[in-house]
Design an enzyme around this catalytic site. Structure first.
Site, PDB file in Angstrom:
ATOM      1  N   HIS A  63      12.361  13.510   9.167  1.00 59.70           N
ATOM      2  CA  HIS A  63      13.095  13.523  10.440  1.00 59.70           C
ATOM      3  C   HIS A  63      12.453  14.492  11.436  1.00 59.70           C
ATOM      4  O   HIS A  63      13.113  14.927  12.368  1.00 59.70           O
ATOM      5  CB  HIS A  63      14.556  13.921  10.195  1.00 59.70           C
ATOM      6  CG  HIS A  63      15.276  12.930   9.323  1.00 59.70           C
ATOM      7  ND1 HIS A  63      15.572  13.179   8.005  1.00 59.70           N
ATOM      8  CD2 HIS A  63      15.724  11.689   9.574  1.00 59.70           C
ATOM      9  CE1 HIS A  63      16.192  12.126   7.479  1.00 59.70           C
ATOM     10  NE2 HIS A  63      16.287  11.204   8.406  1.00 59.70           N
ATOM     11  N   HIS A  64      11.172  14.831  11.240  1.00 63.26           N
ATOM     12  CA  HIS A  64      10.549  15.777  12.177  1.00 63.26           C
ATOM     13  C   HIS A  64      10.475  15.182  13.574  1.00 63.26           C
ATOM     14  O   HIS A  64      10.374  15.904  14.557  1.00 63.26           O
ATOM     15  CB  HIS A  64       9.158  16.188  11.686  1.00 63.26           C
ATOM     16  CG  HIS A  64       8.124  15.103  11.802  1.00 63.26           C
ATOM     17  ND1 HIS A  64       8.135  13.997  10.983  1.00 63.26           N
ATOM     18  CD2 HIS A  64       7.089  14.932  12.657  1.00 63.26           C
ATOM     19  CE1 HIS A  64       7.131  13.195  11.331  1.00 63.26           C
ATOM     20  NE2 HIS A  64       6.491  13.738  12.337  1.00 63.26           N
ATOM     21  N   LYS A  69      11.284   5.255  11.533  1.00 63.73           N
ATOM     22  CA  LYS A  69      10.836   3.881  11.785  1.00 63.73           C
ATOM     23  C   LYS A  69      10.149   3.320  10.562  1.00 63.73           C
ATOM     24  O   LYS A  69       9.373   4.008   9.912  1.00 63.73           O
ATOM     25  CB  LYS A  69       9.829   3.939  12.955  1.00 63.73           C
ATOM     26  CG  LYS A  69       9.361   2.617  13.455  1.00 63.73           C
ATOM     27  CD  LYS A  69      10.200   2.173  14.640  1.00 63.73           C
ATOM     28  CE  LYS A  69       9.937   0.762  15.052  1.00 63.73           C
ATOM     29  NZ  LYS A  69      10.403  -0.247  14.110  1.00 63.73           N
ATOM     30  N   LYS A  93       1.336   7.477   8.814  1.00 64.20           N
ATOM     31  CA  LYS A  93       0.712   6.483   9.686  1.00 64.20           C
ATOM     32  C   LYS A  93       1.081   6.741  11.152  1.00 64.20           C
ATOM     33  O   LYS A  93       0.230   6.719  12.031  1.00 64.20           O
ATOM     34  CB  LYS A  93       1.212   5.099   9.253  1.00 64.20           C
ATOM     35  CG  LYS A  93       0.437   3.953   9.788  1.00 64.20           C
ATOM     36  CD  LYS A  93       1.088   2.646   9.404  1.00 64.20           C
ATOM     37  CE  LYS A  93       1.290   2.495   7.919  1.00 64.20           C
ATOM     38  NZ  LYS A  93       1.946   1.238   7.547  1.00 64.20           N
ATOM     39  N   LYS A 105      11.611   3.281   5.449  1.00 67.79           N
ATOM     40  CA  LYS A 105      11.344   1.936   4.919  1.00 67.79           C
ATOM     41  C   LYS A 105      12.595   1.424   4.226  1.00 67.79           C
ATOM     42  O   LYS A 105      13.371   2.204   3.672  1.00 67.79           O
ATOM     43  CB  LYS A 105      10.198   1.972   3.901  1.00 67.79           C
ATOM     44  CG  LYS A 105       9.507   0.646   3.722  1.00 67.79           C
ATOM     45  CD  LYS A 105       8.604   0.384   4.908  1.00 67.79           C
ATOM     46  CE  LYS A 105       7.694  -0.791   4.733  1.00 67.79           C
ATOM     47  NZ  LYS A 105       6.627  -0.776   5.731  1.00 67.79           N
TER      48      LYS A 105
HETATM   49  P1  NAD Z   1       4.215 -11.647   4.519  1.00 63.60           P
HETATM   50  O1  NAD Z   1       5.416 -11.859   3.705  1.00 63.60           O
HETATM   51  O2  NAD Z   1       4.151 -12.225   5.895  1.00 63.60           O
HETATM   52  O3  NAD Z   1       2.899 -12.136   3.758  1.00 63.60           O
HETATM   53  C1  NAD Z   1       2.556 -11.748   2.447  1.00 63.60           C
HETATM   54  C2  NAD Z   1       1.654 -12.837   1.892  1.00 63.60           C
HETATM   55  O4  NAD Z   1       1.121 -12.391   0.649  1.00 63.60           O
HETATM   56  C3  NAD Z   1       2.413 -14.145   1.619  1.00 63.60           C
HETATM   57  O5  NAD Z   1       1.662 -15.229   2.134  1.00 63.60           O
HETATM   58  C4  NAD Z   1       2.527 -14.170   0.109  1.00 63.60           C
HETATM   59  O6  NAD Z   1       2.591 -15.475  -0.427  1.00 63.60           O
HETATM   60  C5  NAD Z   1       1.232 -13.469  -0.281  1.00 63.60           C
HETATM   61  N1  NAD Z   1       1.252 -12.921  -1.642  1.00 63.60           N
HETATM   62  C6  NAD Z   1       2.293 -12.462  -2.351  1.00 63.60           C
HETATM   63  N2  NAD Z   1       1.897 -12.030  -3.566  1.00 63.60           N
HETATM   64  C7  NAD Z   1       0.577 -12.240  -3.621  1.00 63.60           C
HETATM   65  C8  NAD Z   1      -0.413 -12.028  -4.605  1.00 63.60           C
HETATM   66  N3  NAD Z   1      -0.107 -11.490  -5.785  1.00 63.60           N
HETATM   67  N4  NAD Z   1      -1.692 -12.364  -4.334  1.00 63.60           N
HETATM   68  C9  NAD Z   1      -2.023 -12.913  -3.139  1.00 63.60           C
HETATM   69  N5  NAD Z   1      -1.128 -13.143  -2.160  1.00 63.60           N
HETATM   70  C10 NAD Z   1       0.146 -12.806  -2.390  1.00 63.60           C
HETATM   71  O7  NAD Z   1       4.029 -10.045   4.558  1.00 63.60           O
HETATM   72  P2  NAD Z   1       3.222  -9.196   5.626  1.00 63.60           P
HETATM   73  O8  NAD Z   1       4.161  -8.774   6.681  1.00 63.60           O
HETATM   74  O9  NAD Z   1       1.960  -9.877   5.978  1.00 63.60           O
HETATM   75  O10 NAD Z   1       2.918  -7.882   4.767  1.00 63.60           O
HETATM   76  C11 NAD Z   1       1.816  -7.805   3.879  1.00 63.60           C
HETATM   77  C12 NAD Z   1       1.486  -6.337   3.616  1.00 63.60           C
HETATM   78  O11 NAD Z   1       1.211  -5.698   4.859  1.00 63.60           O
HETATM   79  C13 NAD Z   1       2.590  -5.537   2.960  1.00 63.60           C
HETATM   80  O12 NAD Z   1       1.993  -4.547   2.148  1.00 63.60           O
HETATM   81  C14 NAD Z   1       3.269  -4.860   4.136  1.00 63.60           C
HETATM   82  O13 NAD Z   1       3.941  -3.669   3.776  1.00 63.60           O
HETATM   83  C15 NAD Z   1       2.049  -4.565   4.995  1.00 63.60           C
HETATM   84  N6  NAD Z   1       2.357  -4.340   6.416  1.00 63.60           N
HETATM   85  C16 NAD Z   1       3.014  -5.276   7.161  1.00 63.60           C
HETATM   86  C17 NAD Z   1       3.261  -5.020   8.507  1.00 63.60           C
HETATM   87  C18 NAD Z   1       3.899  -6.041   9.405  1.00 63.60           C
HETATM   88  O14 NAD Z   1       3.976  -5.798  10.631  1.00 63.60           O
HETATM   89  N7  NAD Z   1       4.340  -7.190   8.925  1.00 63.60           N
HETATM   90  C19 NAD Z   1       2.882  -3.795   9.077  1.00 63.60           C
HETATM   91  C20 NAD Z   1       2.208  -2.867   8.278  1.00 63.60           C
HETATM   92  C21 NAD Z   1       1.948  -3.145   6.956  1.00 63.60           C
END
Ligand code: NAD
Length: 467
Positions: A63-64, A69, A93, A105
């Protein structure tokens, strides 16, 4: 070699960076600690009338700065350790890219494919209600966003539920990643992948760094394999392909696609939308063991699915020269050390996937200011540029066509402004952590943690510890 839990993994990376700094142990312990975590259980009445107990968590790591978010994910792997780790990553980040939020989160432990649309709506609305009642959501408290397994639709349900309970002036700022019609911002959906692209582009433009790993500068012709073809994975490779990279592999949970001549990303996306899977796409070879594809020859590997995909077990076989972490926590510390020893470049998650939270910050600012970016000055800018061009035409006695005049004098709209803010953020932060990397003779991940610890630590030092 035994791998440790995710939060422990994050803290191990933190400790490695903290060793370069001179902060007292107590202060470092406070920065590392997850301030608050709440486990919710609530009932879901399913479409068939049965009742199921749903488990969900929200962690506020630091909470700094307020609000906190971080995304909300829907996955069967969600647990307390995971949300704490992901919340901590959000704190670091945000600090790396100078976004003024603490980290948070949330997660709901479900496999979304097992629920109907109306069940998902009831889960999302009830979770929002729980978050409101425990004061874990609000434009000035804690602002969720999409993550793995969630998107615009869930954010729309969240803002609608929140506004029904608290119809205050800034209520729209309670969540980001909303549809544009509900207070979202143009460019948020693609922001994380676009940021991944900007980050990789910046990394490969550095001649000395590329020489160190035996690559030429630039994206043209570089071969790429992506794991996860969701929001982050799809948008990352879409922009990389547009910039001339060759996407040779796409890995999904149920199989992979491989074509050494390159795979047309838009065609795969269209196929996925029509058939609900990518692996029947006809323009590439299907690989049945998706995890083994991480080990295939390529210049850039983009893990963009889940955490702990590159570990001590498979890292020795991974051949990519650049690991560009689109996902959160895809590489364990043991995996990282093996890859680093081989001399490959890891562009770490706590910098590279910050595009999402950066544009979420812009969306939150838009919600609080109640005005779309570009609305006040776009026309003014256009008219000023036009007058200047017309004056130049008179002075030089040379004419340009009306089309050219319009193109050159076009003012920036919301999407342009968001994109330019994102590009600037990713370039500035990359160069900041790359300088720290060189200064401390370390790797980019440790450098990003050093940057974050310094920025968060500075705030704790200035405000003291209360009381
Ligand atoms: P998403 O649900 O849109 O997509 C995830 C994809 O990964 C899906 O297509 C799913 O079928 C596939 N998947 C699942 N298990 C798998 C496996 N074992 N091997 C290969 N593919 C697999 O999710 P996203 O929003 O794209 O998030 C993906 C990663 O990015 C997560 O770690 C999330 O925390 C990170 N992230 C997302 C955002 C965002 O804005 N959405 C921001 C920062 C970080």
């Amino acid at each position: 070699m035994a791998e440790t839990h995710f939060f422990e993994q994050v803290n191990k990376n933190f400790d490695r960076a903290a060793a370069f700094l001179k902060y007292p142990k107590g202060l470092l312990d406070q920065i590392k600690a997850c301030n608050t975590v709440c486990h919710f259980t609530f009932p879901l009445k399913k479409d068939d009338g049965t009742i199921e107990t749903i488990h969900a968590w929200r962690a506020e790591h630091s909470h700094h700065k307020l609000p906190t978010k971080g995304g909300i994910r829907y996955s069967l792997m969600v647990n307390e350790d995971e949300v704490k780790a992901l919340a901590a990553l959000m704190t670091y980040k945000c600090a790396v890219v100078d976004v003024p939020f603490g980290g948070a989160k949330g997660g709901v432990k479900i496999d979304r494919s097992k629920y109907s649309e109306s069940e998902l709506e009831r889960i999302t609305r009830r979770f929002t209600f729980e978050l409101v009642s425990k004061r874990f959501i609000g434009p000035d408290i804690d602002v969720p966003a999409p993550d793995y397994g969630t998107g615009e639709q869930e954010m729309a349900w969240i803002v609608d539920t929140y506004k029904a309970i608290d119809p205050s002036l800034n209520a729209e700022g309670c969540v980001t990643g909303k549809p544009v019609g509900l207070g979202g911002i143009r460019g948020r959906t693609e922001a994380t992948g676009r940021g991944v692209y900007f980050g990789i582009r910046e990394a490969v433009s550095n001649k000395d760094d590329m020489k160190d790993i035996g690559l030429e500068t630039g994206l043209e012709g570089k071969t790429v394999i992506v794991q996860g073809f969701g929001n982050v994975g799809y948008h990352s490779v879409k922009y990389l392909q547009e910039a001339g990279a060759v996407i040779i592999g796409i890995i999904e949970y149920n199989g992979g696609l491989y074509n050494e001549k390159g795979i047309d990303i838009e065609a795969v996306d269209k196929h996925r939308k029509e058939h609900n899977t990518i692996i029947t796409y006809p323009g590439a070879k299907v690989i049945e063991n998706p995890k083994a594809m991480l080990e295939m020859e390529c210049d850039i590997l983009v893990p963009a699915a889940l955490e702990s995909q590159i570990t001590a077990e498979n890292a020795p076989r991974i051949k990519a020269k650049i690991i560009a972490e689109g996902a959160n926590g895809p590489t364990t510390q043991e995996g990282h050390d093996i890859i680093k020893k081989r001399g490959a470049l890891i562009i770490p998650d706590n910098y590279l996937n910050a595009g999402g939270v950066t544009v979420s910050y812009f969306e939150w600012l838009k919600n609080l200011s109640h005005v779309r970016f570009g609305r006040m000055d776009r026309r003014f800018e256009e008219n000023a540029a036009r007058r200047m061009l017309e004056a130049m035409m008179v002075l030089t006695d040379r004419r340009i066509t009306e089309d050219e005049l319009n193109r050159i004098s076009a003012g920036a709209d919301e999407r342009d402004i968001v994109d330019s803010g994102l590009e600037d953020t990713m370039i500035t932060a990359y160069n900041e952590i790359n300088e720290l990397r060189k200064f401390h003779d370390t790797d980019l991940r440790t450098a990003a943690f050093i940057s974050a610890i310094k920025k968060v630590g500075h705030i704790y030092e200035r405000m003291g510890i209360f009381p």
